[in-house]
Design an enzyme around this catalytic site. Sequence first.
Site, PDB file in Angstrom:
ATOM      1  N   GLN A 195      -7.184  31.068  27.821  1.00 54.23           N
ATOM      2  CA  GLN A 195      -6.063  30.145  28.069  1.00 54.23           C
ATOM      3  C   GLN A 195      -5.676  30.154  29.542  1.00 54.23           C
ATOM      4  OE1 GLN A 195      -4.822  28.414  25.306  1.00 54.23           O
ATOM      5  NE2 GLN A 195      -6.492  29.431  24.238  1.00 54.23           N
ATOM      6  N   HIS A 196      -5.231  29.007  30.002  1.00 53.91           N
ATOM      7  CA  HIS A 196      -4.650  28.902  31.345  1.00 53.91           C
ATOM      8  C   HIS A 196      -3.119  28.932  31.213  1.00 53.91           C
ATOM      9  CE1 HIS A 196      -8.189  27.149  33.842  1.00 53.91           C
ATOM     10  NE2 HIS A 196      -8.644  27.885  32.839  1.00 53.91           N
TER      11      HIS A 196
END
Length: 211
Positions: A80-81
């Site tokens: 995930q960012h």
Amino acid sequence: MQPIHQPESSARLSGEPTVHASASVVNSHAGAWTSIGPGNKIIESTIGDYTYTMDEVTMNYCEVGKFTSIASHVCLNPVQHPMDRVTQHHMTYRRAGFGFAATDDEEIFDWRRDNRVTIGHDVWIGHGAIVMKGVRVGHGAVIGSGSVVTKDVEPYTVVVGVPARPIKVRFPAETAAKLLQIAWWDWPREVLEERFFELSDVETFIQKYGG
Ligand SMILES: CC(C)(COP(=O)(O)OP(=O)(O)OC[C@H]1O[C@@H](n2cnc3c(N)ncnc32)[C@H](O)[C@@H]1OP(=O)(O)O)[C@@H](O)C(=O)NCCC(=O)NCCS
């Protein structure tokens, strides 16, 4: 027409993990009789005995059990960012590489480590499936090709689709419970060799070993 000469398809495996030369493996461990396929990218993961991955598998921060079959183009735990920052571009945490700071932002990597994916023993993950962060897949489960798994999967359950939903079970509940109790995946190699041909008939198998 000319005959096509195929190279030997299943080279003998061994007590050491077999890793294809084109795979990239970082800070990870694999057990005996494991095989990591071409173009795999594996980061901070543990892979149990006999588990194999086909082509182009991506695996980040995962615990994978024994005897698990992972088809090509599977992605376990796409990372995930940080969506809550001004920018979600990776320069804010891979900042050293961009010359913005002397070190990277470990907080983001620790956050990813906290969201490990856990895959049980004897799981079959179909072509191109994706298992999202933090998901736990039970022993003996099946994930259909192209599925996106966002929720935990119960043992011996078949899930398909986007998002993946259960469609059936491999065995009745009593049979699945017996298999979980037998936990044949923990048998030592010599026991497995002795009983190997019994693995093909579940009814006689649980009658004999199900207590
Ligand atoms: C999940 C799977 C094991 C189910 O096989 P099956 O028990 O024979 O199931 P069926 O083909 O009878 O399909 C049952 C239902 O699920 C649906 N379905 C099956 N696989 C699906 C998938 N991957 N995605 C979405 N739906 C799927 C079917 O359309 C059918 O729906 P319906 O009841 O509405 O008609 C199989 O479809 C699959 O995805 N296998 C993985 C193959 C693979 O990727 N191999 C790579 C090499 S290891």
